[in-house]
Every structure is written in C-alpha cells, then in structure tokens.
Write a protein that holds these residues in place. Sequence first.
Motif, PDB file in Angstrom:
ATOM      1  N   ASP A 276       0.815  -1.214   0.000  1.00 18.24           N
ATOM      2  CA  ASP A 276       0.000   0.000   0.000  1.00 18.24           C
ATOM      3  C   ASP A 276       0.847   1.262   0.000  1.00 18.24           C
ATOM      4  OD1 ASP A 276      -2.498  -1.394   0.122  1.00 18.24           O
ATOM      5  OD2 ASP A 276      -2.058  -1.830   2.212  1.00 18.24           O
ATOM      6  N   CYS A 277       2.164   1.121  -0.174  1.00 17.01           N
ATOM      7  CA  CYS A 277       3.079   2.270  -0.131  1.00 17.01           C
ATOM      8  C   CYS A 277       3.220   2.914  -1.499  1.00 17.01           C
ATOM      9  CB  CYS A 277       4.456   1.834   0.346  1.00 17.01           C
ATOM     10  SG  CYS A 277       4.456   1.240   2.041  1.00 17.01           S
ATOM     11  N   ASP A 278       3.417   4.210  -1.480  1.00 18.68           N
ATOM     12  CA  ASP A 278       3.653   4.953  -2.699  1.00 18.68           C
ATOM     13  C   ASP A 278       4.774   5.944  -2.429  1.00 18.68           C
ATOM     14  OD1 ASP A 278       3.438   6.094  -5.229  1.00 18.68           O
ATOM     15  OD2 ASP A 278       1.791   7.406  -4.652  1.00 18.68           O
ATOM     16  N   GLY A 279       5.915   5.728  -3.032  1.00 20.27           N
ATOM     17  CA  GLY A 279       7.036   6.627  -2.825  1.00 20.27           C
ATOM     18  C   GLY A 279       7.641   6.540  -1.437  1.00 20.27           C
ATOM     19  N   GLY A 280       7.534   5.386  -0.777  1.00 20.25           N
ATOM     20  CA  GLY A 280       8.155   5.199   0.518  1.00 20.25           C
ATOM     21  C   GLY A 280       7.303   5.576   1.711  1.00 20.25           C
ATOM     22  N   ASP A 281       6.137   6.176   1.502  1.00 18.80           N
ATOM     23  CA  ASP A 281       5.244   6.513   2.608  1.00 18.80           C
ATOM     24  C   ASP A 281       3.933   5.781   2.381  1.00 18.80           C
ATOM     25  OD1 ASP A 281       4.772   7.648   5.023  1.00 18.80           O
ATOM     26  OD2 ASP A 281       4.586   9.684   4.290  1.00 18.80           O
ATOM     27  N   CYS A 282       3.306   5.339   3.443  1.00 17.72           N
ATOM     28  CA  CYS A 282       2.148   4.462   3.318  1.00 17.72           C
ATOM     29  C   CYS A 282       0.969   4.963   4.149  1.00 17.72           C
ATOM     30  CB  CYS A 282       2.496   3.077   3.845  1.00 17.72           C
ATOM     31  SG  CYS A 282       4.016   2.390   3.236  1.00 17.72           S
ATOM     32  N   PRO A 283      -0.253   4.559   3.777  1.00 17.46           N
ATOM     33  CA  PRO A 283      -1.374   4.752   4.692  1.00 17.46           C
ATOM     34  C   PRO A 283      -1.042   3.978   5.967  1.00 17.46           C
ATOM     35  CG  PRO A 283      -2.178   4.143   2.532  1.00 17.46           C
ATOM     36  CD  PRO A 283      -0.688   3.939   2.525  1.00 17.46           C
ATOM     37  N   ASN A 284      -1.227   4.590   7.110  1.00 18.17           N
ATOM     38  CA  ASN A 284      -0.862   3.957   8.370  1.00 18.17           C
ATOM     39  C   ASN A 284      -1.810   4.338   9.479  1.00 18.17           C
ATOM     40  OD1 ASN A 284       1.719   2.414   8.213  1.00 18.17           O
ATOM     41  ND2 ASN A 284       2.361   4.301   7.209  1.00 18.17           N
ATOM     42  N   VAL A 285      -1.731   3.564  10.545  1.00 22.57           N
ATOM     43  CA  VAL A 285      -2.441   3.851  11.782  1.00 22.57           C
ATOM     44  C   VAL A 285      -1.376   3.985  12.862  1.00 22.57           C
ATOM     45  CG1 VAL A 285      -4.121   3.000  13.456  1.00 22.57           C
ATOM     46  CG2 VAL A 285      -4.485   2.578  11.021  1.00 22.57           C
ATOM     47  N   TYR A 286      -1.491   5.045  13.653  1.00 23.75           N
ATOM     48  CA  TYR A 286      -0.549   5.326  14.720  1.00 23.75           C
ATOM     49  C   TYR A 286      -1.304   5.429  16.041  1.00 23.75           C
ATOM     50  CZ  TYR A 286       2.439   6.947  10.864  1.00 23.75           C
ATOM     51  OH  TYR A 286       3.164   7.050   9.709  1.00 23.75           O
ATOM     52  N   ARG A 287      -0.575   5.229  17.137  1.00 23.59           N
ATOM     53  CA  ARG A 287      -1.133   5.426  18.477  1.00 23.59           C
ATOM     54  C   ARG A 287      -0.336   6.526  19.166  1.00 23.59           C
ATOM     55  NH1 ARG A 287      -2.845   0.585  22.481  1.00 23.59           N
ATOM     56  NH2 ARG A 287      -4.667   1.686  23.227  1.00 23.59           N
TER      57      ARG A 287
END
Length: 69
Positions: A17-28
Amino acid sequence: MVRSELTRLTGEPGGPDCDGGDCPNVYRTASGSIVVQGNVSAAFQPPAGEVLVEIPESVLREAVRVLGW
C-alpha cells in the motif's frame, strides 16, 4: 505533535500500500488515541477542523491485530 512521538502500528516502507516510501498507516499517541494517515477523500464535506482520509482495509485489519482487539 510530531511523527516521531507516535507509535506506528501498521505499514512497512515498500509494502503493497506504499507509494514513494510513505504508506497509509495507523498510529497510536502517548495518550492512547489513534491517528490515521491516508489519502484525502472527498466523499462528503466534514465539519471545520476535520478531514476525511481513505485507508486500505488491510491497514485497518493490521492495526486491529497489533492492538489485540
């Protein structure tokens, strides 16, 4: 708050799901709240101060698994 203060629950650079080294993510956050990173969505107009994002289902499933929910 800066990204380095967040605990990343999902995604790996180079993942599907990454594009250009950054991805949709979930953080806490340290206080236990959830921060979601995704693509901007125009599904509807949210209230002032809010935005809509889209994340792949796989990212949400991974976050739930990591959190043990």
